[in-house]
Design a protein around this motif. Structure first.
Motif, short mmCIF file in Angstrom:
data_model
loop_
_atom_site.label_atom_id
_atom_site.label_comp_id
_atom_site.label_asym_id
_atom_site.label_seq_id
_atom_site.Cartn_x
_atom_site.Cartn_y
_atom_site.Cartn_z
N ASP A 131 -9.59 6.38 -5.80
CA ASP A 131 -8.77 6.13 -4.60
C ASP A 131 -8.01 7.39 -4.19
O ASP A 131 -6.80 7.36 -3.95
CB ASP A 131 -7.79 4.97 -4.84
CG ASP A 131 -8.50 3.62 -4.85
OD1 ASP A 131 -7.98 2.70 -5.51
OD2 ASP A 131 -9.57 3.49 -4.21
N ASP A 191 -12.54 1.04 3.27
CA ASP A 191 -11.60 1.47 4.32
C ASP A 191 -11.90 2.89 4.77
O ASP A 191 -12.42 3.71 4.01
CB ASP A 191 -10.16 1.44 3.79
CG ASP A 191 -9.67 0.04 3.51
OD1 ASP A 191 -8.67 -0.08 2.78
OD2 ASP A 191 -10.26 -0.92 4.03
N ASN A 209 -13.89 7.26 -4.29
CA ASN A 209 -13.57 5.84 -4.25
C ASN A 209 -13.22 5.28 -5.62
O ASN A 209 -12.52 4.28 -5.73
CB ASN A 209 -14.73 5.05 -3.65
CG ASN A 209 -14.84 5.26 -2.15
OD1 ASN A 209 -13.88 5.64 -1.49
ND2 ASN A 209 -16.02 5.02 -1.60
N VAL A 256 0.85 -1.19 0.00
CA VAL A 256 0.00 0.00 0.00
C VAL A 256 0.88 1.25 0.00
O VAL A 256 1.84 1.33 0.77
CB VAL A 256 -0.92 0.02 1.23
CG1 VAL A 256 -1.66 1.34 1.34
CG2 VAL A 256 -1.92 -1.14 1.16
N SER A 292 -2.80 3.60 -3.37
CA SER A 292 -2.66 2.48 -4.29
C SER A 292 -2.25 1.23 -3.54
O SER A 292 -1.72 1.32 -2.43
CB SER A 292 -1.63 2.81 -5.37
OG SER A 292 -0.36 3.05 -4.80
N GLY A 293 -2.53 0.09 -4.11
CA GLY A 293 -2.09 -1.16 -3.52
C GLY A 293 -3.18 -2.05 -2.96
O GLY A 293 -2.92 -3.20 -2.60
N ARG A 294 -4.37 -1.56 -2.84
CA ARG A 294 -5.50 -2.39 -2.40
C ARG A 294 -6.78 -1.64 -2.76
O ARG A 294 -6.74 -0.51 -3.23
CB ARG A 294 -5.48 -2.69 -0.89
CG ARG A 294 -5.57 -1.50 -0.01
CD ARG A 294 -5.53 -1.87 1.49
NE ARG A 294 -6.84 -2.06 2.07
CZ ARG A 294 -7.27 -3.17 2.60
NH1 ARG A 294 -6.51 -4.24 2.59
NH2 ARG A 294 -8.48 -3.26 3.14
N THR A 295 -7.91 -2.27 -2.52
CA THR A 295 -9.18 -1.61 -2.73
C THR A 295 -9.57 -0.87 -1.47
O THR A 295 -9.67 -1.48 -0.40
CB THR A 295 -10.27 -2.64 -3.09
OG1 THR A 295 -9.90 -3.32 -4.29
CG2 THR A 295 -11.60 -1.94 -3.30
N PHE A 296 -9.77 0.43 -1.59
CA PHE A 296 -9.96 1.26 -0.41
C PHE A 296 -11.41 1.64 -0.14
O PHE A 296 -11.70 2.32 0.84
CB PHE A 296 -9.15 2.55 -0.55
CG PHE A 296 -7.67 2.31 -0.61
CD1 PHE A 296 -7.02 2.21 -1.83
CD2 PHE A 296 -6.93 2.17 0.54
CE1 PHE A 296 -5.66 1.98 -1.89
CE2 PHE A 296 -5.57 1.95 0.50
CZ PHE A 296 -4.93 1.85 -0.73
N ARG A 338 -8.09 -0.33 7.71
CA ARG A 338 -8.94 -1.37 7.13
C ARG A 338 -10.25 -1.40 7.88
O ARG A 338 -10.28 -1.55 9.09
CB ARG A 338 -8.24 -2.72 7.19
CG ARG A 338 -6.96 -2.80 6.37
CD ARG A 338 -6.41 -4.22 6.34
NE ARG A 338 -6.05 -4.71 7.67
CZ ARG A 338 -4.84 -4.60 8.19
NH1 ARG A 338 -3.86 -4.03 7.50
NH2 ARG A 338 -4.59 -5.07 9.39
N ASP A 390 -3.81 1.70 9.83
CA ASP A 390 -2.98 0.60 9.36
C ASP A 390 -1.89 1.01 8.39
O ASP A 390 -0.84 0.37 8.30
CB ASP A 390 -3.86 -0.47 8.71
CG ASP A 390 -4.82 -1.10 9.70
OD1 ASP A 390 -6.04 -1.09 9.46
OD2 ASP A 390 -4.33 -1.61 10.73
N TYR A 391 -2.14 2.04 7.64
CA TYR A 391 -1.18 2.49 6.63
C TYR A 391 -1.00 4.00 6.73
O TYR A 391 -1.98 4.73 6.93
CB TYR A 391 -1.66 2.13 5.22
CG TYR A 391 -2.03 0.68 5.03
CD1 TYR A 391 -3.37 0.28 4.96
CD2 TYR A 391 -1.05 -0.31 4.94
CE1 TYR A 391 -3.72 -1.05 4.80
CE2 TYR A 391 -1.40 -1.65 4.77
CZ TYR A 391 -2.73 -2.00 4.71
OH TYR A 391 -3.07 -3.32 4.55
#
Length: 121
Positions: free
Chosen positions: A76, A31, A73, A1, A24-28, A99, A109-110
């Motif tokens: 992102d 989240d 969304n 992420v 970037s790096g996952r579906t947010f 998350r 988390d990020y």
């Protein structure tokens, strides 16, 4: 992420700035995404978080009525419109993701690298 924030800078008191964060790096979409800040000599603090549905926003009292958070969304992206800025808003601002949903005092988390915001009096 990866979270890439931009838009920081120097502004006079009473002025406005807009911060943006590209994730970037996952579906947010489900989240929580938000902004935190850390001023020199102080702990990092919540500015404002928006949950995935977009229906719930949690903000620090100090920014209510002045800062507006929004997210796209589909792209992102996360934005923070800061108006009526004050010298006490001076800090490094961080974009962050949790998350699932966020409740006050939850951890994130990020984290992205910060962007400096300076408000002159």
């Amino acid at each position: 992420v990866q979270l890439q924030a931009s838009g920081g800078g120097l502004v006079q008191a009473g002025g406005s700035l807009r911060l943006s964060c590209v994730a970037s790096g996952r579906t947010f979409s489900t989240d929580a995404m938000g902004w935190f800040r850390q001023a020199p000599g102080k702990q990092r603090e919540l500015v404002v978080v928006i949950n995935g549905s977009g229906g719930r926003i949690i903000a620090a009292d100090s920014v209510k009525g002045r800062f507006t958070i929004s997210r796209d969304n589909a792209k992102d992206t996360l934005d923070l419109q800061m108006d009526k800025m004050k010298p006490e808003d001076t800090a490094v601002y961080y974009c962050a993701v949790r998350r699932g949903d966020y409740a006050r005092n939850d951890g994130m988390d990020y984290w992205g690298k910060g962007t400096q915001v300076t408000v002159s009096s």
